[in-house]
Design an enzyme around this catalytic site. Sequence first.
Site, PDB file in Angstrom:
ATOM      1  N   GLY A 176       0.979  -1.249   0.150  1.00  0.00           N
ATOM      2  CA  GLY A 176       0.357   0.033   0.521  1.00  0.00           C
ATOM      3  C   GLY A 176       0.877   1.919   0.243  1.00  0.00           C
ATOM      4  O   GLY A 176       0.201   2.729   0.172  1.00  0.00           O
ATOM      5  N   SER A 177       2.294   0.992  -0.124  1.00  0.00           N
ATOM      6  CA  SER A 177       2.767   2.037  -0.680  1.00  0.00           C
ATOM      7  C   SER A 177       2.801   2.739  -1.840  1.00  0.00           C
ATOM      8  O   SER A 177       4.101   4.308  -2.092  1.00  0.00           O
ATOM      9  CB  SER A 177       4.234   1.649   0.428  1.00  0.00           C
ATOM     10  OG  SER A 177       5.053   1.180  -0.216  1.00  0.00           O
ATOM     11  N   GLY A 178       2.412   2.551  -2.370  1.00  0.00           N
ATOM     12  CA  GLY A 178       3.362   2.896  -4.219  1.00  0.00           C
ATOM     13  C   GLY A 178       4.057   3.170  -4.585  1.00  0.00           C
ATOM     14  O   GLY A 178       4.288   2.802  -5.970  1.00  0.00           O
ATOM     15  N   SER A 212       4.592  -0.514  -5.970  1.00  0.00           N
ATOM     16  CA  SER A 212       3.960  -1.745  -6.472  1.00  0.00           C
ATOM     17  C   SER A 212       4.045  -3.137  -6.347  1.00  0.00           C
ATOM     18  O   SER A 212       5.107  -3.188  -6.557  1.00  0.00           O
ATOM     19  CB  SER A 212       4.445  -1.829  -8.049  1.00  0.00           C
ATOM     20  OG  SER A 212       4.257  -0.081  -8.692  1.00  0.00           O
ATOM     21  N   ASP A 235       3.441  -0.429 -13.845  1.00  0.00           N
ATOM     22  CA  ASP A 235       3.919  -0.893 -13.222  1.00  0.00           C
ATOM     23  C   ASP A 235       4.765  -2.617 -13.161  1.00  0.00           C
ATOM     24  O   ASP A 235       5.788  -2.638 -13.106  1.00  0.00           O
ATOM     25  CB  ASP A 235       2.902  -1.420 -11.679  1.00  0.00           C
ATOM     26  CG  ASP A 235       2.638   0.479 -11.599  1.00  0.00           C
ATOM     27  OD1 ASP A 235       3.049   1.273 -11.479  1.00  0.00           O
ATOM     28  OD2 ASP A 235       1.223  -0.036 -10.762  1.00  0.00           O
ATOM     29  N   TYR A 292      -8.811   5.717  -8.570  1.00  0.00           N
ATOM     30  CA  TYR A 292      -8.576   5.389  -9.852  1.00  0.00           C
ATOM     31  C   TYR A 292      -9.025   4.988 -10.929  1.00  0.00           C
ATOM     32  O   TYR A 292      -8.911   5.862 -12.401  1.00  0.00           O
ATOM     33  CB  TYR A 292      -7.117   4.407  -8.860  1.00  0.00           C
ATOM     34  CG  TYR A 292      -6.444   3.975 -10.701  1.00  0.00           C
ATOM     35  CD1 TYR A 292      -4.967   4.593 -10.690  1.00  0.00           C
ATOM     36  CD2 TYR A 292      -6.029   3.375 -11.326  1.00  0.00           C
ATOM     37  CE1 TYR A 292      -4.494   4.339 -11.298  1.00  0.00           C
ATOM     38  CE2 TYR A 292      -6.328   3.221 -12.957  1.00  0.00           C
ATOM     39  CZ  TYR A 292      -4.530   3.408 -13.007  1.00  0.00           C
ATOM     40  OH  TYR A 292      -3.514   3.342 -13.899  1.00  0.00           O
TER      41      TYR A 292
END
Length: 389
Positions: free
Chosen positions: A125-127, A129, A176, A226
Amino acid sequence: MTITDVMDKFRELYGSEGEIGSFFAPGRVNLIGEHTDYNGGHVFPCALTLGTFGAIRPRSDRKLRFYSLNFGKLGVLESSLDDLVPNKNNDWTNYLKGVMWTFEKRGYKIPGGCDIAIGGDIPAGSGLSSSASLEVLTGIMLRDTFGFTGITNQDLALIGQYSENNFNGMNCGIMDQFASAMGKKDNAIFLDTATLKFEYAPVHLTDAKIVITNSKVKHSLVGSAYNDRRNECEKALKKLQTVVNVKSLGELTADQFENCKDVIMDPVLLKRARHAVYENQRTVQAVSSLKANDIVRFGKLMNASHVSLRDDYEVSCPEIDILVDLAWNYPGVIGSRITGGGFGGCTVSIVKNDAIPGFIESIGKDYKDKTGNTAEFYVVEIGDGVHAL
Ligand code: GLA
């Protein structure tokens, strides 16, 4: 986390007989080009040395057994090749099952089950990927374990994206998975998402480094918000297509956009489209700047990217804006912006080497004072894409 940790756990859980394959797939950080990959624009991500390790051994029945060192409490999750359907109770294994489902859909019939253990060092959940790295990891594990020839690393990226879109319901673009599958040490990938043509661009920052700051705000909203952004861009494109002949927002130059933008009418859709068009232009300019060794201009384009993501695309959040503001005001910071899908997660900054210790201390403290959150900092290296170990 190392592959040894994962292999040890694998043997403890499933026994040590037979051949056990071991693999690694990285996470990514995007330097610039955000929310352009589903708009036919350019992106500029790089693979990290942080990522997910996996160990796999085939079985003669159709059983699947999964274990993650990151979710040890869940224990071994069991399933079967006859049950490749999304199910909330399957938790993180939905990502692996989605890739298996996609293989089968593409005609790569998986001949038998497998035992899998994984472990990673990308904060979920930190972005950065973690899910794409898990998908690409699953792809290489299946390809190499079951001998599916003819699947390239680029195909692994497309399979990962397909599974995320169609099995896990997140309509992400290709960035990603592409970065995880195709990354190259010390290089960022300049990718045209409309054609998948790409070029590696060396990132030689002689006196600076890439620093990622984790706000610790989980981007849990990312799925629905998103998908909303994506729909808004599609609506804006439809309006523009009544006056200009383009297939995507990424095809528009800034001038073309300014000349025809009034047809969009809706102010929110206008902002979304403006971000997509200008962010794409900024990405192209940023890569030219990097090639010309103009890192100062590169940093300014990163800053402008953040402003646009904050104001026009509205995918930032107060905590991230605080981190970026603090970075902009810290001497020795060349550029700073939110990275990834948004609504929390991480910022990416380029910071002069001698400023890094102070940056971490001062921003860590100020961020804690202002938000109560403890930020985490990663001074990162650019690593290779997915590979067997
Ligand atoms: C997420 C998606 C990517 C991309 C970014 C925003 O990470 O998975 O495809 O759209 O957001 O740039």
